[in-house]
Design a protein around this motif. Structure first.
Motif, PDB file in Angstrom:
ATOM      1  N   THR A   1      10.278   2.702   0.899  1.00  8.46           N
ATOM      2  CA  THR A   1       8.885   2.266   1.024  1.00  8.46           C
ATOM      3  C   THR A   1       8.125   3.111   2.044  1.00  8.46           C
TER       4      THR A   1
ATOM      5  N   ALA B   1       4.917   5.495   1.039  1.00 13.15           N
ATOM      6  CA  ALA B   1       3.650   5.252   1.747  1.00 13.15           C
ATOM      7  C   ALA B   1       3.124   6.537   2.383  1.00 13.15           C
TER       8      ALA B   1
ATOM      9  N   CYS C   1      -6.314  -4.171   1.946  1.00 15.53           N
ATOM     10  CA  CYS C   1      -5.059  -3.414   2.005  1.00 15.53           C
ATOM     11  C   CYS C   1      -4.484  -3.413   3.410  1.00 15.53           C
TER      12      CYS C   1
ATOM     13  N   ALA D   1      -0.851  -4.726   4.441  1.00 14.77           N
ATOM     14  CA  ALA D   1       0.112  -3.870   5.131  1.00 14.77           C
ATOM     15  C   ALA D   1       0.579  -4.496   6.437  1.00 14.77           C
ATOM     16  N   TYR D   2      -0.350  -5.148   7.143  1.00 12.86           N
ATOM     17  CA  TYR D   2       0.023  -5.795   8.409  1.00 12.86           C
ATOM     18  C   TYR D   2       1.006  -6.944   8.162  1.00 12.86           C
TER      19      TYR D   2
ATOM     20  N   LYS E   1       4.406  -5.497   7.181  1.00  9.20           N
ATOM     21  CA  LYS E   1       5.142  -4.864   8.268  1.00  9.20           C
ATOM     22  C   LYS E   1       5.626  -5.866   9.297  1.00  9.20           C
TER      23      LYS E   1
END
Length: 310
Positions: free
Chosen positions: A183, A187, A219, A223-224, A227
């Motif tokens: 991943t 990315a 987005c 993503a936050y 993660k």
């Protein structure tokens, strides 16, 4: 005492023979017995320090160099509805020189890092480096095999208009790459390719900022969450299969979306397949009107009128 020394020596030899080493084609396993060699031990520590860095400056510099080169070539060449900054069109020889330069630039970086990965693997194998179970032990056979499929994945991604990560993600899973590494790699790859094209849109004033900011924030939130929450859960539980499941779900939804979009697009033009556009249409002005395409077919093949009476 002599018998005891002999027994101890045999036991030591047996331990060395049973020590875990990883071998690839062309690698001499006898050279892997480096556990007691101070120089090899020092090299192993050196390699571990290098591989444990979170921000390797030289690799980041290579990525920036690749990105700058791609951006400059795209600006000079134009494309995706944006004119070239130097006025080059697809009718000029300079356009095809820039296309060739784009291939040489990207392929050159790919070949450089591919060979570098093989050399790095051989250097670590020579000192009995403690590889991770999911590390890829690169050799030239693997490099050729996966380079071919990566190139093919790029062609497919370009033809059907999906992100390269959607194709390369499953490929790296098939290579048994750690899902978290997979991943992260996809990315980074998407960041390089998308941002270089985004620069052109921004400079040409074609960016609808309302949509861009909305999707950027959505987005960013995704993503936050991925993660901080999902990645932390994977670290805590070791369930890397969650990442594989998420990737499979995204690919499945994207496939369904492409099929739905296909039929909606065909329905909007009365289910008429207009065919392919010409590669260079600067002076010809050929459009993609379905009736015009069918008229051209009737002129070339009068028999087709029986198949298309309208």
């Amino acid at each position: 005492d002599d018998e005891a020394d002999a027994t101890a020596t045999e036991a030591c030899d047996a331990t060395n023979e049973d020590s875990t080493t990883i071998a690839v084609d062309g690698f001499d396993s006898d050279k892997a017995e480096a556990e007691d060699d101070p120089k090899d031990l020092e090299m192993r520590r050196h390699f571990l320090e290098i591989d444990s860095r979170q921000y390797p400056k030289e690799k980041l510099a290579y990525l920036v160099l690749l990105w700058v080169g791609l951006t400059i070539i795209i600006l000079l060449k134009g494309g995706k509805g944006v004119e070239s900054v130097i006025g080059v069109t697809c009718e000029d020889a300079g356009y095809y020189a820039l296309v060739a330069g784009q291939f040489i630039w990207t392929m050159g970086f790919a070949a450089f890092f591919g060979i570098k990965n093989v050399m790095k693997t051989n250097e670590r194998l020579a000192v009995n480096y403690p590889f991770n179970d999911m590390d890829i032990l690169w050799d030239y056979k693997k490099l050729q095999f996966y380079s071919f499929f990566t190139f093919l994945a790029g062609i497919i991604a370009g033809l059907i208009g999906v992100g390269g990560g959607m194709v390369l993600g499953p490929l790296m899973i098939a290579m048994e790459v750690n899902p978290r590494v997979s991943t992260s790699t996809t990315a980074t790859m998407v960041l390089l390719t998308s941002s270089s094209v985004a620069v052109i849109f921004v400079m040409s004033g074609l960016v609808p900022w309302e949509y861009a900011l909305f999707f950027f924030l959505v987005c960013l939130c995704g993503a936050y969450i991925g993660k901080t929450k999902i990645d932390a859960y994977v670290k805590r539980t070791g369930m890397a299969s969650i990442l594989i499941g998420i990737l499979a779900t995204i690919i499945a939804l994207a496939t369904i979306g492409c099929i739905v979009n296909l039929f909606m697009g065909l329905a909007s033009v009365n289910w008429c397949l207009a065919g392919f556009n010409q590669f260079c249409t600067v002076s010809s002005g050929s459009g993609s009107d379905c009736a015009a395409r069918l008229l051209e077919a009737h002129d070339l093949f009068p028999e087709a009128q029986r198949m298309f009476p309208f």
